[in-house]
Design an enzyme around this catalytic site. Structure first.
Site, mmCIF file in Angstrom:
data_model
loop_
_atom_site.group_PDB
_atom_site.id
_atom_site.type_symbol
_atom_site.label_atom_id
_atom_site.label_comp_id
_atom_site.label_asym_id
_atom_site.label_seq_id
_atom_site.Cartn_x
_atom_site.Cartn_y
_atom_site.Cartn_z
ATOM 1 N N SER A 35 -38.744 -64.200 0.517
ATOM 2 C CA SER A 35 -39.867 -63.291 0.307
ATOM 3 C C SER A 35 -41.125 -63.940 0.858
ATOM 4 O O SER A 35 -41.161 -65.160 1.065
ATOM 5 C CB SER A 35 -40.029 -63.033 -1.201
ATOM 6 O OG SER A 35 -41.249 -62.369 -1.487
ATOM 7 N N TYR A 39 -41.604 -65.322 -10.497
ATOM 8 C CA TYR A 39 -40.886 -64.771 -9.339
ATOM 9 C C TYR A 39 -41.159 -65.629 -8.108
ATOM 10 O O TYR A 39 -40.248 -65.975 -7.347
ATOM 11 C CB TYR A 39 -41.331 -63.330 -9.092
ATOM 12 C CG TYR A 39 -40.697 -62.670 -7.895
ATOM 13 C CD1 TYR A 39 -39.448 -62.065 -7.987
ATOM 14 C CD2 TYR A 39 -41.354 -62.640 -6.660
ATOM 15 C CE1 TYR A 39 -38.862 -61.449 -6.887
ATOM 16 C CE2 TYR A 39 -40.775 -62.033 -5.562
ATOM 17 C CZ TYR A 39 -39.535 -61.438 -5.678
ATOM 18 O OH TYR A 39 -38.962 -60.840 -4.569
#
Length: 256
Positions: free
Chosen positions: A147, A160
């Site tokens: 990501s 996260y």
């Protein structure tokens, strides 16, 4: 002369985790359209079967393999079953992931554990189980879904960010250990894409305005725009690419 085989996945089998919807299903479809036989993994049998039927109706070769990627014993049994029943796994896309949002000082232990189990442990469990077979054959492609949060933080999602940063370095570690044995292990790092996971952010006009100003491309990504990168990392075109994190983010991580 054009080399039509460079990006071909004909005759190869790809296991995609978290493949019943969103980015996982899109990548599975994209690999299938380039010739791969697809194994869809997830935990919801109805959603998996719906995804398989959708791909089959498009003329693609797809089967399902239902197991919990956060359960190491289930992963080992599931991967062994795929190898025995369907044949060698040539490509692994470690896509399964979840998101939890909360101020860091209020973040619960339960949500932390869920993020680590799904976003990090599962990448190790599935990657290791599949690699054990690939290593015996001296070939294989592993793509871990990273990501932009593998590099950058944003308020409310620090845990996260921690998991995706760990996946980035786990990818590099996998490549360091396994490249000499014929495996290519790389990361595919999406920026901000219009997905179910980001639905609330997409609907947030203030956030979308900020994102479009922050991203050089000036817009949200569309999930189909991830397919080309996935095909590249799955094919012979990336035969000497190892431990690389390929950002597909409209230039977000290139700009301040």
């Amino acid at each position: 002369m054009m080399d039509d085989t460079l990006f071909s996945l004909a005759g190869r089998r790809a296991l995609v985790t978290g493949a019943s919807r969103g980015i996982g299903l899109t990548l599975a479809r994209g690999l299938g359209r380039h010739g791969a036989k697809i194994v869809l993994n997830g935990r919801n049998p109805d959603a998996l079967e719906a995804a398989r039927t959708m791909l089959e109706n498009e003329g693609l070769d797809a089967v399902t393999a239902r197991f919990d990627v956060t359960d190491q014993d289930a992963v080992i049994a599931g991967v062994d079953a795929i190898e025995h029943e369907h044949g060698p796994i040539d490509i692994l896309v470690n896509n399964a992931g979840i998101q939890r949002r909360a101020p860091l000082e209020q973040f619960s232990r339960a949500d932390w554990d869920a993020l680590v189990a799904t976003n990090l442990n599962a990448v190790f469990f599935v990657g290791q189980a599949v690699a054990r077979h690939m290593l015996q054959r001296g070939r294989g492609k592993i793509i871990n879904i990273c990501s932009v949060q593998s590099e950058l933080a944003r308020p409310g999602i620090a845990p996260y960010t921690a998991t995706k940063g760990a996946v980035k370095n786990l990818t590099k570690g996998m490549a360091t250990d396994w490249a000499r044995h014929g495996l290519q292990v790389n990361g595919l790092a999406p920026g901000y894409f219009q997905t179910e996971m980001n639905e609330n952010l997409v609907k947030d006009k203030e956030f979308t305005k900020w994102l479009c100003q922050r991203t050089p491309a000036g817009r949200w990504g569309q999930v189909g725009e991830l397919v080309g990168a996935a095909v590249f990392l799955s094919s012979d075109a990336s035969s000497f690419v190892n431990g690389h994190i390929l950002m597909v983010d409209g230039g977000l991580t290139a700009s301040v």
